[in-house]
Design a protein around this motif. Structure first.
Motif, short mmCIF file in Angstrom:
data_model
loop_
_atom_site.label_atom_id
_atom_site.label_comp_id
_atom_site.label_asym_id
_atom_site.label_seq_id
_atom_site.Cartn_x
_atom_site.Cartn_y
_atom_site.Cartn_z
N HIS A 202 0.84 -1.20 0.00
CA HIS A 202 0.00 0.00 0.00
C HIS A 202 0.87 1.25 0.00
O HIS A 202 1.89 1.30 0.70
N VAL A 203 0.46 2.24 -0.77
CA VAL A 203 1.16 3.53 -0.78
C VAL A 203 0.13 4.65 -0.75
O VAL A 203 -0.98 4.51 -1.29
N LEU A 204 0.49 5.74 -0.08
CA LEU A 204 -0.28 6.97 -0.16
C LEU A 204 0.31 7.83 -1.27
O LEU A 204 1.53 7.99 -1.34
N VAL A 205 -0.53 8.37 -2.11
CA VAL A 205 -0.07 9.13 -3.27
C VAL A 205 -0.78 10.48 -3.30
O VAL A 205 -1.99 10.56 -3.11
N VAL A 206 0.00 11.53 -3.54
CA VAL A 206 -0.55 12.85 -3.82
C VAL A 206 -0.19 13.18 -5.26
O VAL A 206 0.98 13.20 -5.63
N PHE A 207 -1.23 13.43 -6.08
CA PHE A 207 -1.00 13.70 -7.49
C PHE A 207 -0.88 15.20 -7.75
O PHE A 207 -1.33 16.03 -6.96
N ARG A 208 -0.27 15.53 -8.88
CA ARG A 208 -0.04 16.91 -9.26
C ARG A 208 -1.36 17.65 -9.44
O ARG A 208 -2.34 17.08 -9.93
N PRO A 209 -1.45 18.92 -9.04
CA PRO A 209 -2.67 19.69 -9.25
C PRO A 209 -3.07 19.71 -10.72
O PRO A 209 -2.23 19.76 -11.62
N GLY A 210 -4.36 19.66 -10.97
CA GLY A 210 -4.86 19.73 -12.34
C GLY A 210 -5.14 18.39 -12.97
O GLY A 210 -5.74 18.32 -14.04
N MET A 211 -4.71 17.29 -12.33
CA MET A 211 -4.98 15.96 -12.90
C MET A 211 -6.44 15.60 -12.70
O MET A 211 -6.99 15.77 -11.61
N ASP A 212 -7.07 15.09 -13.77
CA ASP A 212 -8.46 14.67 -13.64
C ASP A 212 -8.51 13.19 -13.27
O ASP A 212 -7.50 12.51 -13.20
N PHE A 213 -9.74 12.70 -13.05
CA PHE A 213 -9.91 11.33 -12.56
C PHE A 213 -9.38 10.32 -13.57
O PHE A 213 -8.77 9.31 -13.19
N ALA A 214 -9.57 10.58 -14.86
CA ALA A 214 -9.10 9.64 -15.88
C ALA A 214 -7.57 9.53 -15.86
O ALA A 214 -7.02 8.43 -16.04
N GLN A 215 -6.88 10.64 -15.65
CA GLN A 215 -5.42 10.61 -15.59
C GLN A 215 -4.94 9.84 -14.36
O GLN A 215 -3.94 9.11 -14.41
N ILE A 216 -5.65 9.98 -13.24
CA ILE A 216 -5.28 9.25 -12.02
C ILE A 216 -5.50 7.75 -12.22
O ILE A 216 -4.67 6.92 -11.82
N VAL A 217 -6.61 7.39 -12.86
CA VAL A 217 -6.87 5.98 -13.16
C VAL A 217 -5.76 5.41 -14.03
O VAL A 217 -5.28 4.28 -13.81
N ALA A 218 -5.33 6.19 -15.03
CA ALA A 218 -4.25 5.73 -15.91
C ALA A 218 -2.95 5.53 -15.13
O ALA A 218 -2.20 4.58 -15.40
N ALA A 219 -2.68 6.42 -14.17
CA ALA A 219 -1.48 6.28 -13.36
C ALA A 219 -1.54 5.01 -12.51
O ALA A 219 -0.54 4.28 -12.38
N VAL A 220 -2.70 4.73 -11.94
CA VAL A 220 -2.86 3.52 -11.13
C VAL A 220 -2.71 2.27 -11.99
O VAL A 220 -2.09 1.28 -11.60
N ASP A 221 -3.27 2.32 -13.20
CA ASP A 221 -3.14 1.18 -14.12
C ASP A 221 -1.68 0.93 -14.49
O ASP A 221 -1.28 -0.22 -14.76
N ALA A 222 -0.87 2.00 -14.52
CA ALA A 222 0.54 1.86 -14.91
C ALA A 222 1.31 0.98 -13.94
O ALA A 222 2.33 0.40 -14.30
N VAL A 223 0.85 0.89 -12.69
CA VAL A 223 1.52 0.03 -11.70
C VAL A 223 0.64 -1.18 -11.37
O VAL A 223 0.85 -1.85 -10.37
N GLU A 224 -0.35 -1.43 -12.27
CA GLU A 224 -1.29 -2.54 -12.07
C GLU A 224 -1.86 -2.49 -10.66
O GLU A 224 -1.94 -3.50 -9.95
N GLY A 225 -2.23 -1.29 -10.26
CA GLY A 225 -2.69 -1.07 -8.90
C GLY A 225 -4.20 -1.07 -8.76
O GLY A 225 -4.94 -1.27 -9.74
#
Length: 275
Positions: A202-225
């Protein structure tokens, strides 16, 4: 007739003595800041440096809060290094001096920092209190003020009145070296992001300002999370990372802070305009 014959302290030794005093004082201040940051910001998580500004626009954004905590630790790191330079930088008198003097001024710096923090940060500006969630924050402020402000100040003043026995220079070097080691041990601990006690995947993540939900989902998918939790403002995410995937990969997909990945240099991404 020379000053040594009259028993006066040579000018270079007086200068070296003043350098040691300022060095010990700065080491004490830096240790006070690291103590606050590690215990209150990270372990107990009672407040951020600017918790009193939460809900006041960009300054209350969690990303800004994280960056402010990081800059707070960086400033105290600089003070620690400067203190060591002042103590150990003189080629003839490096680290010499009375051990009680060095320890006493370090205690004064530690206590003085907490007194300043209480008067300036807690009561004058109100940028944070010791326990932001307490119905009586003044009680916690006063407990902290007395225990870690007034008592170390009094201890330091008492130590300055005492006398060292035996090898003054040897005691001084050992005391100064112990303070330096303590500061340099605390500094990297203060640089670690909070949350390292989470389950291994488990990790806590703070994403860059301005990222929308689709971009966050893509980031999570990148680590198969897998997304587990987020705060109300969707500024902080708890993510389960698949075995074999490095959470540091999230930095390439818009994360500015990922727990468990070493010093939080990604927090500086807050200062970069969102794409």
């Amino acid at each position: 007739m020379t000053s040594e014959i009259h028993g006066a302290t040579p000018p270079d030794e007086r200068l070296s003595g003043r350098r040691r005093i300022w060095g010990a004082l700065l080491l004490g201040v830096s240790l006070g800041g690291f103590f606050d940051g590690i215990l209150l910001h990270q372990i107990l998580q009672w407040h951020h440096l600017l918790s009193g500004l939460e809900g006041t626009g960009p300054l209350g954004d969690l990303r800004f809060q994280v960056m402010a905590d990081g800059l707070f630790h960086a400033v105290h790191y600089v003070l620690a290094v400067l203190g060591m330079v002042l103590i150990f930088g003189h080629p003839r008198h490096a680290g010499a001096g009375r051990g009680r003097t060095i320890a006493g001024w370090a205690a004064i710096g530690f206590g003085g920092w907490h007194c300043f923090d209480a008067l300036f940060s807690h009561w004058l500006l109100g940028i944070h209190r010791i326990r932001m969630d307490s119905p009586n924050p003044l009680v916690w402020d006063m407990i902290w003020f007395v225990l870690f402000g007034l008592l170390p100040l009094g201890l330091g003043l008492w130590m300055l009145r005492g006398e060292d026995g035996g090898d003054h220079q040897g005691r001084g070097r050992r005391t100064a070296l112990s303070l330096a080691i303590l500061a340099m041990t605390a500094a990297p601990v203060a640089a670690l992001p909070a949350g390292d006690m989470l389950p291994k995947d488990h990790v806590l993540v703070v994403f860059r300002p301005g990222m929308d939900f689709a971009q966050i989902v893509a980031a999570v998918d990148a680590v198969e999370g897998r997304m587990i939790w987020t705060d109300v403002g969707q500024g902080v995410w708890l993510i389960s990372v698949s075995p074999g995937q490095g959470p540091g990969t999230l930095y390439r997909h818009g994360a500015m802070l990922v727990t468990g990945t070493g010093p939080a240099v990604g927090c500086l991404d807050w200062m970069r305009p969102a794409a």
